[in-house]
Design a protein around this motif. Structure first.
Motif, PDB file in Angstrom:
ATOM      1  N   TYR A 172       0.679  -1.054   0.075  1.00 44.87           N
ATOM      2  CA  TYR A 172       0.065  -0.006  -0.053  1.00 44.87           C
ATOM      3  C   TYR A 172       0.743   1.186  -0.038  1.00 44.87           C
ATOM      4  N   ARG A 173       1.819   1.036   0.756  1.00 48.32           N
ATOM      5  CA  ARG A 173       2.864   2.465   0.649  1.00 48.32           C
ATOM      6  C   ARG A 173       3.407   2.602  -0.781  1.00 48.32           C
ATOM      7  N   ARG A 174       3.770   1.624  -1.349  1.00 47.10           N
ATOM      8  CA  ARG A 174       4.268   1.689  -2.601  1.00 47.10           C
ATOM      9  C   ARG A 174       3.097   2.261  -3.800  1.00 47.10           C
ATOM     10  N   GLN A 175       1.914   1.951  -3.369  1.00 50.15           N
ATOM     11  CA  GLN A 175       0.717   2.572  -4.057  1.00 50.15           C
ATOM     12  C   GLN A 175       0.362   4.134  -3.523  1.00 50.15           C
ATOM     13  N   GLY A 176       0.878   4.397  -2.572  1.00 51.98           N
ATOM     14  CA  GLY A 176       0.670   5.887  -2.159  1.00 51.98           C
ATOM     15  C   GLY A 176      -0.626   5.697  -1.194  1.00 51.98           C
ATOM     16  N   LYS A 177      -0.963   4.424  -0.712  1.00 52.46           N
ATOM     17  CA  LYS A 177      -2.085   4.517   0.335  1.00 52.46           C
ATOM     18  C   LYS A 177      -1.362   4.601   1.731  1.00 52.46           C
ATOM     19  N   TYR A 178      -1.168   5.545   2.368  1.00 52.66           N
ATOM     20  CA  TYR A 178      -0.214   5.625   3.422  1.00 52.66           C
ATOM     21  C   TYR A 178      -1.194   5.403   4.557  1.00 52.66           C
ATOM     22  N   GLU A 179      -2.353   5.730   4.570  1.00 55.51           N
ATOM     23  CA  GLU A 179      -3.255   5.688   5.818  1.00 55.51           C
ATOM     24  C   GLU A 179      -3.575   4.359   6.119  1.00 55.51           C
ATOM     25  N   ALA A 180      -3.866   3.531   5.046  1.00 55.89           N
ATOM     26  CA  ALA A 180      -4.059   2.054   5.216  1.00 55.89           C
ATOM     27  C   ALA A 180      -2.792   1.390   5.423  1.00 55.89           C
ATOM     28  N   ALA A 181      -1.894   1.843   4.925  1.00 52.16           N
ATOM     29  CA  ALA A 181      -0.481   0.972   5.248  1.00 52.16           C
ATOM     30  C   ALA A 181      -0.087   1.189   6.962  1.00 52.16           C
ATOM     31  N   GLU A 182      -0.282   2.417   7.340  1.00 53.09           N
ATOM     32  CA  GLU A 182      -0.208   2.647   8.796  1.00 53.09           C
ATOM     33  C   GLU A 182      -1.004   1.865   9.672  1.00 53.09           C
ATOM     34  N   ALA A 183      -2.398   1.739   9.188  1.00 52.10           N
ATOM     35  CA  ALA A 183      -3.478   0.893   9.817  1.00 52.10           C
ATOM     36  C   ALA A 183      -2.909  -0.673   9.905  1.00 52.10           C
ATOM     37  N   LEU A 184      -2.556  -0.960   8.856  1.00 55.27           N
ATOM     38  CA  LEU A 184      -2.243  -2.606   8.758  1.00 55.27           C
ATOM     39  C   LEU A 184      -0.815  -2.751   9.602  1.00 55.27           C
ATOM     40  N   GLU A 185       0.083  -1.728   9.692  1.00 57.44           N
ATOM     41  CA  GLU A 185       1.234  -1.746  10.485  1.00 57.44           C
ATOM     42  C   GLU A 185       0.933  -2.006  12.033  1.00 57.44           C
ATOM     43  N   ASN A 186      -0.225  -1.168  12.584  1.00 52.61           N
ATOM     44  CA  ASN A 186      -0.882  -1.122  13.697  1.00 52.61           C
ATOM     45  C   ASN A 186      -1.439  -2.702  14.054  1.00 52.61           C
ATOM     46  N   CYS A 187      -1.952  -3.001  13.203  1.00 55.63           N
ATOM     47  CA  CYS A 187      -2.564  -4.342  13.344  1.00 55.63           C
ATOM     48  C   CYS A 187      -1.648  -5.517  13.481  1.00 55.63           C
ATOM     49  N   ALA A 188      -0.524  -5.479  12.576  1.00 56.20           N
ATOM     50  CA  ALA A 188       0.518  -6.201  12.724  1.00 56.20           C
ATOM     51  C   ALA A 188       1.206  -6.412  14.008  1.00 56.20           C
ATOM     52  N   ALA A 189       1.253  -4.925  14.563  1.00 55.36           N
ATOM     53  CA  ALA A 189       1.831  -4.944  16.034  1.00 55.36           C
ATOM     54  C   ALA A 189       1.007  -5.525  17.163  1.00 55.36           C
ATOM     55  N   ARG A 190      -0.403  -5.504  16.760  1.00 57.44           N
ATOM     56  CA  ARG A 190      -1.309  -6.171  17.655  1.00 57.44           C
ATOM     57  C   ARG A 190      -1.740  -7.829  17.235  1.00 57.44           C
ATOM     58  N   ALA A 191      -1.240  -8.170  16.520  1.00 57.52           N
ATOM     59  CA  ALA A 191      -1.664  -9.636  15.813  1.00 57.52           C
ATOM     60  C   ALA A 191      -1.488 -10.432  17.175  1.00 57.52           C
ATOM     61  N   ARG A 192      -0.473 -10.315  17.777  1.00 50.43           N
ATOM     62  CA  ARG A 192      -0.049 -11.457  18.681  1.00 50.43           C
ATOM     63  C   ARG A 192      -0.910 -11.612  20.026  1.00 50.43           C
ATOM     64  N   LYS A 193      -1.421 -10.135  20.292  1.00 47.82           N
ATOM     65  CA  LYS A 193      -2.155 -10.251  21.582  1.00 47.82           C
ATOM     66  C   LYS A 193      -3.648 -10.090  21.324  1.00 47.82           C
ATOM     67  N   ASP A 194      -3.843  -9.596  20.211  1.00 50.95           N
ATOM     68  CA  ASP A 194      -5.401  -9.408  19.766  1.00 50.95           C
ATOM     69  C   ASP A 194      -5.828 -10.391  18.786  1.00 50.95           C
ATOM     70  N   PRO A 195      -6.788 -11.064  19.013  1.00 52.87           N
ATOM     71  CA  PRO A 195      -7.204 -12.037  18.015  1.00 52.87           C
ATOM     72  C   PRO A 195      -8.021 -11.503  16.965  1.00 52.87           C
ATOM     73  N   GLN A 196      -8.598 -10.199  16.877  1.00 55.25           N
ATOM     74  CA  GLN A 196      -9.390  -9.660  16.233  1.00 55.25           C
ATOM     75  C   GLN A 196      -8.949  -8.843  15.151  1.00 55.25           C
ATOM     76  N   ALA A 197      -7.162  -8.609  15.481  1.00 54.74           N
ATOM     77  CA  ALA A 197      -6.323  -7.786  14.639  1.00 54.74           C
ATOM     78  C   ALA A 197      -6.417  -8.257  13.044  1.00 54.74           C
ATOM     79  N   ILE A 198      -6.574  -9.429  12.587  1.00 52.39           N
ATOM     80  CA  ILE A 198      -6.701 -10.149  11.438  1.00 52.39           C
ATOM     81  C   ILE A 198      -8.185  -9.505  10.806  1.00 52.39           C
ATOM     82  N   LEU A 199      -8.991  -9.827  11.458  1.00 54.04           N
ATOM     83  CA  LEU A 199     -10.485  -9.273  11.123  1.00 54.04           C
ATOM     84  C   LEU A 199     -10.338  -7.706  10.825  1.00 54.04           C
ATOM     85  N   GLN A 200      -9.917  -6.827  11.594  1.00 55.03           N
ATOM     86  CA  GLN A 200      -9.666  -5.581  11.555  1.00 55.03           C
ATOM     87  C   GLN A 200      -8.728  -5.325  10.299  1.00 55.03           C
ATOM     88  N   ALA A 201      -7.874  -5.996  10.116  1.00 51.20           N
ATOM     89  CA  ALA A 201      -6.838  -5.948   8.781  1.00 51.20           C
ATOM     90  C   ALA A 201      -7.624  -6.243   7.706  1.00 51.20           C
TER      91      ALA A 201
END
Length: 526
Positions: free
Chosen positions: A476-505
């Motif tokens: 997404y960053r390469r496509q210029g979708k910076y907001e979505a890219a940052e949101a996905l990075e946040n989901c990646a940081a929470r994926a281990r502890k938060d089971p719903q991170a995949i659904l949010q992604a």
């Protein structure tokens, strides 16, 4: 004048004064005799005698002073001699002190070396006790399970019994990473792992493993291999390397250099050297091991494929991708011939081969190898096996390098969707089992979320999910979708502890695609 000249002059003066004294004495005697015999004026004679006596007294005084000077000179000479003697003693004491200091330093070094040797011997003694206990356990365990292991062997296309060859394939977390990691992670991750203890087709009653060629591998090599892995993973190469060398020396003495056990030990030592970036030494050992295995086991033995793969991994780390590709293809041919075209180890070899081709820009071959590996994993291990998701993730990363963003996004979304469905299925089954237990015991499990009823578990393939989210954010960053890219990075940081991170992604991906589709008409109108 020097001191010696002064003393010599003083002796001459004393001799002269002695002679003068004798002359005055004779003169005084003559005057006194003439005074008795002659009638000359006695007063004048007395006056002359008095003068002579005074001169003799002065001469006596001069002689005495000269003798004192002589004594002082002798005393000074004695003092100087004593001074030289003391200086010699001081010099000797300084030399003895320096010698004692050297002896003390040598003794301290010997003491330190002895303490280190004692520590090493203590560790080796613990190793020997551990090996003895493990070997005894293996003997007892293997004796009781011989029939079970013998009946569980696979049948190859040639009709011979075969089993998995546990060779040097990369670890699950490392097999799909190359030197141009799209996740921006550590580029120095290992291309391979420690797993080259060759497990031959059937297990013997003595605790070893026997191949179709009759070669028995002692179980102690497996234990030694695991011990070396433990020390190497801790960075304790000063223990791991001597342990390997001693075992190699013992094997060469008892079995000779041209023995399969020696080849296996050479492989283990080569892995330790490779982990220390001593690639030249590792390559020499692996080539020696390859020659031994080809001679003793045959050119198409699975153990030969294991060593070929080890060499390919080593060349890959040295950026010699063409040479590594040749070795990897030969290892693939051997595995297909011995294990069959749909064996998981064949898929692992395909992954290594795809990685080498990717580093050479051969993306058509990369796509073919990855797709074939996915097909093998899916048919043999099931769609939910972690290797399927990892290989798909690698294929998508290859697309990402080629700027095939649409194909990469489809695969990333498929991996995340499958992981979310798998997690939901696991939670549902766990909740049903827990409810059954609660009905029987009346105890409520605290692992359930009171609001949504989600079971708090950690994904089995969480590292793959995290990598997928990071790769998708990079897309997404390469496509210029910076907001979505940052949101996905946040989901990646929470994926281990938060089971719903995949659904949010997944929701973020859907919303991003929806926004993109809505923007297309307006852009086309302009």
């Amino acid at each position: 004048m020097s001191e010696e000249d002064i003393l010599q002059s003083t002796k001459t003066v004393i001799q002269g004064l002695e002679a003068l004294k004798n002359e005055h004495g004779k003169m005084l005697e003559n005057i006194l005799e003439s005074m008795q015999t002659s009638s000359i004026d006695t007063n004048k004679i007395e006056e002359k005698a008095s003068l002579l006596r005074k001169s003799m007294d002065m001469i006596e005084l001069g002689i005495g002073e000269a003798q004192v000077m002589m004594q002082l000179g002798n005393h000074l000479q004695n003092l100087e001699a004593e001074k030289h003697k003391l200086r010699s003693q001081v010099k000797r004491l300084c030399q003895e002190n320096a010698w004692l200091r050297d002896e003390l330093a040598t003794s301290q070094k010997r003491l330190h070396d002895c303490e280190q040797s004692n520590a090493i011997y203590s560790v080796e003694l613990e190793h020997l006790k551990f090996l003895k206990d493990v070997k005894q356990y293996d003997l007892n365990e293997n004796t009781s399970t011989l029939d079970k292991n013998s009946s569980s062997t696979n049948i190859s296309s040639s009709g011979q019994t075969t089993d998995l060859v546990n060779d040097l394939f990369p670890n699950d977390d490392e097999i799909y990473m190359d030197q141009h990691d799209t996740t921006g992670g550590n580029q120095s991750r290992r291309f391979g792992s420690y797993a080259d203890l060759m497990m031959s087709p059937s297990q013997s009653s003595s605790g070893g493993f026997i191949s179709s060629t009759g070669y028995e591998i002692p179980a102690r090599l497996k234990t030694l291999h695991n011990l070396v892995i433990q020390y190497a993973s801790q960075g304790r190469y000063e223990v791991a390397v001597p342990l390997c060398r001693q075992a190699l020396e013992d094997l060469e003495k008892t079995s000779g250099h041209q023995h399969p056990d020696v080849a296996t030990m050479l492989n283990i030592l080569a892995l330790v050297y490779r982990d220390q970036s001593k690639f030249k030494e590792a390559a020499a050992l692996l080539n020696d091991a390859l020659a031994i295995r080809e001679k003793t086991l045959g050119p198409d033995h699975p153990a030969v494929a294991a060593t070929l793969n080890n060499l390919a991994v080593l060349y890959g780390k040295r950026n010699k991708f063409k040479e590594a590709e040749i070795l990897c293809k030969r290892a693939l041919d051997i595995r297909e011939k011995c294990l069959g075209p749909l064996h998981p180890d064949v898929a692992k070899q395909l992954n290594n081969l795809a990685l080498l081709c990717q580093n050479q820009g051969k993306y058509d071959d990369v796509e073919s190898y990855y797709k074939r590996a996915i097909d093998i994993y899916t048919k043999t291990l099931g769609i939910d096996d972690p290797n399927v998701a990892k290989t798909k993730n690698n294929l998508a990363s290859a697309y990402l390098k080629q700027q095939k963003y649409k194909e990469a996004e489809i695969i990333y979304k498929d991996v995340l969707t499958r992981a979310q469905e798998k997690e939901f299925s696991n939670k549902s089954s766990s909740r049903i089992q827990q409810q059954q237990q609660e009905t029987q015991s009346g105890i409520t499990n605290e692992n359930y979320d009171a609001q949504g009823g989600w079971y708090k578990t950690i994904l089995a393939d969480q590292p793959t999910v995290t990598t997928t989210l990071k790769n998708l954010s990079l897309l997404y960053r390469r496509q210029g979708k910076y907001e979505a890219a940052e949101a996905l990075e946040n989901c990646a940081a929470r994926a281990r502890k938060d089971p719903q991170a995949i659904l949010q992604a997944l929701n973020i991906v859907k919303q991003t695609n929806l926004n993109t589709q809505q923007q297309l008409p307006s852009s086309s109108m302009s």
